[in-house]
Design an enzyme around this catalytic site. Structure first.
Site, short mmCIF file in Angstrom:
data_model
loop_
_atom_site.label_atom_id
_atom_site.label_comp_id
_atom_site.label_asym_id
_atom_site.label_seq_id
_atom_site.Cartn_x
_atom_site.Cartn_y
_atom_site.Cartn_z
N LEU A 99 45.88 29.61 40.34
CA LEU A 99 45.43 28.33 40.89
C LEU A 99 45.38 27.30 39.77
CD1 LEU A 99 43.79 30.80 42.38
CD2 LEU A 99 42.53 28.94 43.45
N GLY A 187 40.32 25.69 37.81
CA GLY A 187 41.53 26.40 37.38
C GLY A 187 41.26 27.89 37.23
N SER A 188 42.04 28.75 37.89
CA SER A 188 41.64 30.15 37.94
C SER A 188 42.75 31.02 38.53
CB SER A 188 40.38 30.28 38.78
OG SER A 188 40.54 29.57 40.01
N ARG A 189 42.34 32.17 39.03
CA ARG A 189 43.28 33.15 39.58
C ARG A 189 42.55 34.05 40.56
NH1 ARG A 189 46.48 37.28 35.59
NH2 ARG A 189 46.53 39.13 36.91
#
Length: 220
Positions: A99, A187-189
């Protein structure tokens, strides 16, 4: 997407304080020097955009899992489920979704069923697109049994600038496919670990829409 659609999209409750603070700071900056105030308003608009929580049309087809997040599939590989969830040492297919700060960050439950385990793991803040992020970064782990009896897991993983993982799920909770489950800021996953009866329906580089894109299908 039309600009008005973005403006009218509701925002996640986690964003209310940030939007208020950004807007208040913009007013103060505007009084001090107009150009700074306009920069503040642009950042306020971005904050609204980041925390947007749009409606999603969840598919009703039997035997499918939907993507837990918006973003881009960055990895599909065989991996051992998180040890903290007690799912054994046998490797399963793991799909990872990256993301960016421009994606919707509200996460969704991939299938209907029951939450059977939760574990929070503190960690690092590596680039969320890196393979090692699944085991090294701060993460919230979730195990569930789907309505079809599949034992799966998914994870919210922090990234370079992510400093808060919000998960609203509880152990033993009954959930529906596409339910909102939390948010990662900023912001990530997300990772999803499939059972051997679930076949991936996506490929690396594919764009995901959380709660809508079919990410896996149960084999006959």
């Amino acid at each position: 997407m039309k600009a008005m659609d973005v403006v009218m999209t509701p925002i996640h409750r986690e964003g209310h304080l940030f939007v208020a603070l950004f807007f208040a700071a913009s007013i103060v900056l505007m009084a001090l020097w107009a150009p700074l105030g306009w920069i503040g308003l642009v950042l306020t608009a971005w904050c609204l955009y980041f925390f947007r929580d749009p409606h999603r049309v969840v598919p009703e087809e039997k035997g499918i899992l939907v993507s837990p997040a918006d973003g881009t599939v960055c990895l599909i590989m065989e991996a051992t489920p998180p040890a903290e969830l007690g799912m054994g040492d046998e490797k399963v297919t793991r799909i990872s979704i990256f993301l960016s700060v421009f994606n919707v960050h509200v996460n969704r439950v991939p299938a209907a069923g029951t939450i059977t385990g939760l574990a929070y793991v503190p960690g690092k803040y590596l680039n969320a697109a890196d393979e090692d992020a699944s085991e090294e970064n701060e993460r919230q782990l979730v195990r569930m049994t789907t309505e079809d009896g599949d034992d799966i897991a998914f994870a919210q993983v922090a990234g370079l600038v992510a400093r808060r993982i919000l998960c609203d799920l509880e152990d033993g909770q009954k959930v529906e496919r596409g339910d909102r489950m939390g948010l990662i800021r900023f912001g990530s996953r997300t990772d999803i670990y499939l059972s051997d009866k679930l076949k991936p329906m996506v490929k690396v580089g594919q764009t995901m829409i959380g709660g809508e894109t079919v990410i896996a299908r149960r084999s006959a």
